[in-house]
Design a protein around this motif. Structure first.
Motif, PDB file in Angstrom:
ATOM      1  N   GLY A 262       0.849  -1.179   0.000  1.00 46.45           N
ATOM      2  CA  GLY A 262       0.000   0.000   0.000  1.00 46.45           C
ATOM      3  C   GLY A 262       0.885   1.230   0.000  1.00 46.45           C
ATOM      4  O   GLY A 262       2.006   1.228   0.539  1.00 46.45           O
ATOM      5  N   ARG A 263       0.395   2.303  -0.617  1.00 45.12           N
ATOM      6  CA  ARG A 263       1.225   3.485  -0.815  1.00 45.12           C
ATOM      7  C   ARG A 263       1.746   4.083   0.488  1.00 45.12           C
ATOM      8  O   ARG A 263       2.929   4.396   0.621  1.00 45.12           O
ATOM      9  CB  ARG A 263       0.420   4.535  -1.585  1.00 45.12           C
ATOM     10  N   VAL A 292      -0.184   7.123  11.162  1.00 51.33           N
ATOM     11  CA  VAL A 292       1.189   6.611  11.101  1.00 51.33           C
ATOM     12  C   VAL A 292       1.393   5.514  12.141  1.00 51.33           C
ATOM     13  O   VAL A 292       1.997   4.472  11.863  1.00 51.33           O
ATOM     14  CB  VAL A 292       2.198   7.750  11.318  1.00 51.33           C
ATOM     15  N   SER A 293       0.875   5.740  13.352  1.00 50.88           N
ATOM     16  CA  SER A 293       1.019   4.751  14.420  1.00 50.88           C
ATOM     17  C   SER A 293       0.399   3.415  14.041  1.00 50.88           C
ATOM     18  O   SER A 293       0.982   2.348  14.284  1.00 50.88           O
ATOM     19  CB  SER A 293       0.375   5.290  15.705  1.00 50.88           C
ATOM     20  N   SER A 294      -0.779   3.449  13.418  1.00 48.45           N
ATOM     21  CA  SER A 294      -1.451   2.214  13.007  1.00 48.45           C
ATOM     22  C   SER A 294      -0.633   1.463  11.964  1.00 48.45           C
ATOM     23  O   SER A 294      -0.476   0.240  12.027  1.00 48.45           O
ATOM     24  CB  SER A 294      -2.838   2.530  12.453  1.00 48.45           C
ATOM     25  N   VAL A 298       1.549  -2.406  12.155  1.00 48.66           N
ATOM     26  CA  VAL A 298       1.490  -3.502  11.187  1.00 48.66           C
ATOM     27  C   VAL A 298       2.877  -3.808  10.632  1.00 48.66           C
ATOM     28  O   VAL A 298       3.273  -4.976  10.518  1.00 48.66           O
ATOM     29  CB  VAL A 298       0.521  -3.148  10.037  1.00 48.66           C
ATOM     30  N   LEU A 299       3.636  -2.760  10.307  1.00 49.72           N
ATOM     31  CA  LEU A 299       4.976  -2.948   9.768  1.00 49.72           C
ATOM     32  C   LEU A 299       5.895  -3.633  10.778  1.00 49.72           C
ATOM     33  O   LEU A 299       6.706  -4.497  10.424  1.00 49.72           O
ATOM     34  CB  LEU A 299       5.569  -1.603   9.346  1.00 49.72           C
ATOM     35  N   SER A 302       5.160  -7.283  11.150  1.00 52.76           N
ATOM     36  CA  SER A 302       5.616  -8.027   9.986  1.00 52.76           C
ATOM     37  C   SER A 302       7.137  -8.120   9.912  1.00 52.76           C
ATOM     38  O   SER A 302       7.669  -8.751   8.993  1.00 52.76           O
ATOM     39  CB  SER A 302       5.099  -7.346   8.705  1.00 52.76           C
ATOM     40  N   GLY A 303       7.813  -7.491  10.856  1.00 53.24           N
ATOM     41  CA  GLY A 303       9.271  -7.528  10.862  1.00 53.24           C
ATOM     42  C   GLY A 303       9.917  -6.545   9.908  1.00 53.24           C
ATOM     43  O   GLY A 303      11.133  -6.563   9.713  1.00 53.24           O
ATOM     44  N   LEU A 304       9.126  -5.652   9.322  1.00 52.88           N
ATOM     45  CA  LEU A 304       9.672  -4.683   8.371  1.00 52.88           C
ATOM     46  C   LEU A 304      10.291  -3.482   9.079  1.00 52.88           C
ATOM     47  O   LEU A 304      11.195  -2.837   8.544  1.00 52.88           O
ATOM     48  CB  LEU A 304       8.578  -4.213   7.406  1.00 52.88           C
ATOM     49  N   THR A 305       9.783  -3.157  10.269  1.00 51.96           N
ATOM     50  CA  THR A 305      10.371  -2.097  11.081  1.00 51.96           C
ATOM     51  C   THR A 305      10.617  -2.632  12.488  1.00 51.96           C
ATOM     52  O   THR A 305      10.050  -3.651  12.893  1.00 51.96           O
ATOM     53  CB  THR A 305       9.460  -0.856  11.170  1.00 51.96           C
ATOM     54  N   GLU A 306      11.489  -1.900  13.214  1.00 44.57           N
ATOM     55  CA  GLU A 306      11.805  -2.282  14.591  1.00 44.57           C
ATOM     56  C   GLU A 306      11.758  -1.047  15.478  1.00 44.57           C
ATOM     57  O   GLU A 306      12.278   0.005  15.092  1.00 44.57           O
ATOM     58  CB  GLU A 306      13.211  -2.893  14.665  1.00 44.57           C
TER      59      GLU A 306
END
Length: 329
Positions: A262-263, A292-294, A298-299, A302-306
């Motif tokens: 998603g964009r 942004v918090s939501s 999710v990110l 999913s392991g995309l951010t820490e």
């Protein structure tokens, strides 16, 4: 140069993200034209030139006298920081440095090959040290507000992320690993830290005071050492990620990653070239903080951010999976 470390010193090693050290080292980067900081240098020079302060030129002459393009920097500009100082607190510490220490610095600087204007500045400081200290703090305050403070949130996020990473290394591998990865010129010897550079100071700190490690973006690619009494030995070093500090965010609007995530989530992931808080991301992307918090939740799941915690603040950085995904976009 040798920084002698006792067992007591090793128990008192600490990190600090110092706005004053960043301000002082930026003056050197500005004069040297350090390539990695060229985007900031171009903007900072314009900001300084456009300053409405009628004393702007005098402020800059004073500061560039105390912080030369190479060699000795006045130690009194960087007294030992306490944890998480704000700029006003560090400025107050500079103002509180005793006159005799300023005179010591002036003496060191007078021995150098300086332009005429710098010698005149030093003579004025020597003749009235108390008035000179007030001039220095006024100049620092102007320079900080004009050239550094607008970029401080981004700078600070890089510094805090580096500290978090090194504390994790400390927990897993011990203090030797921390010292080994600071800078190629620094190594741990039998008596303490050996640093491949000279030091003009002869009045060294007494053992037992500890050691302060200060990540400083503008010191790249070198390191600076404060190893003179009455200050606690301090080493500045370039933090991880400094090479990406001024990079423009990668475009993701029409990329495969945008179609996958998603964009908005793709934009958030791309924005994290340096760690950022939810508020910083919201401002950068012109989004509501709640939105942004939501997406960050999710990110992260999913392991995309820490998440990286620094006191009461939480910064977000890309995880390994996020880096790999963005690299293929």
């Amino acid at each position: 140069m040798l920084i002698r470390l006792t067992s007591e010193d090793l128990t008192r090693v600490r990190f600090d993200a110092s706005p004053m050290w960043e301000t002082v080292t930026s003056l050197r980067a500005l004069q040297q034209g350090t390539p990695v900081h060229r985007p900031w240098i171009e903007e900072a020079k314009k900001r300084l030139a456009d300053s409405p302060d009628r004393k702007a030129k005098d402020h800059l002459r004073l500061l560039t006298t105390l912080v030369q393009p190479k060699g000795f920097i006045a130690d009194s500009l960087t007294p030992t920081p306490t944890r998480q100082d704000s700029f006003p607190e560090t400025l107050a510490a500079v103002a509180a440095v005793p006159a005799e220490l300023w005179l010591r610095d002036i003496g060191f600087l007078e021995k150098r090959d300086l332009p005429d204007y710098a010698r005149r500045v030093l003579a004025e400081l020597h003749d009235d040290v108390d008035a000179g200290i007030r001039r220095v703090t006024a100049a620092l305050s102007w320079y900080w507000a004009t050239a550094v403070e607008p970029y401080w949130p981004r700078l600070r996020s890089v510094l805090l992320a580096d500290i978090d990473s090194r504390l994790e290394n400390l927990a897993h591998y011990g203090i030797q690993e921390v010292f080994k990865t600071l800078h190629p010129s620094i190594r741990l010897g039998e008596q303490g830290l050996e640093i491949m550079r000279d030091c003009e100071a002869t009045d060294r700190p007494k053992p037992g005071g500890g050691l302060v490690l200060v990540p400083t973006a503008f010191v790249w690619p070198s390191t600076l050492v404060l190893n003179t009494a009455p200050f606690v030995p301090t080493i500045t070093y370039a933090p991880r990620g400094v090479g990406r500090l001024w990079e423009k965010t990668r475009e993701t609007q029409e990329s495969p990653i945008s179609r996958l995530l998603g964009r908005t989530r793709a934009q958030i992931l791309a924005q994290l070239d340096v760690p950022m808080t939810t508020t910083q991301l919201a401002c950068a992307l012109d989004l509501a903080a709640g939105t942004v918090s939501s997406h960050l939740k999710v990110l992260a799941e999913s392991g995309l951010t820490e998440p990286v915690r620094a006191g009461r603040e939480v910064f977000y950085q890309r995880g390994k999976v996020g880096e790999q995904l963005l690299a293929r976009a």
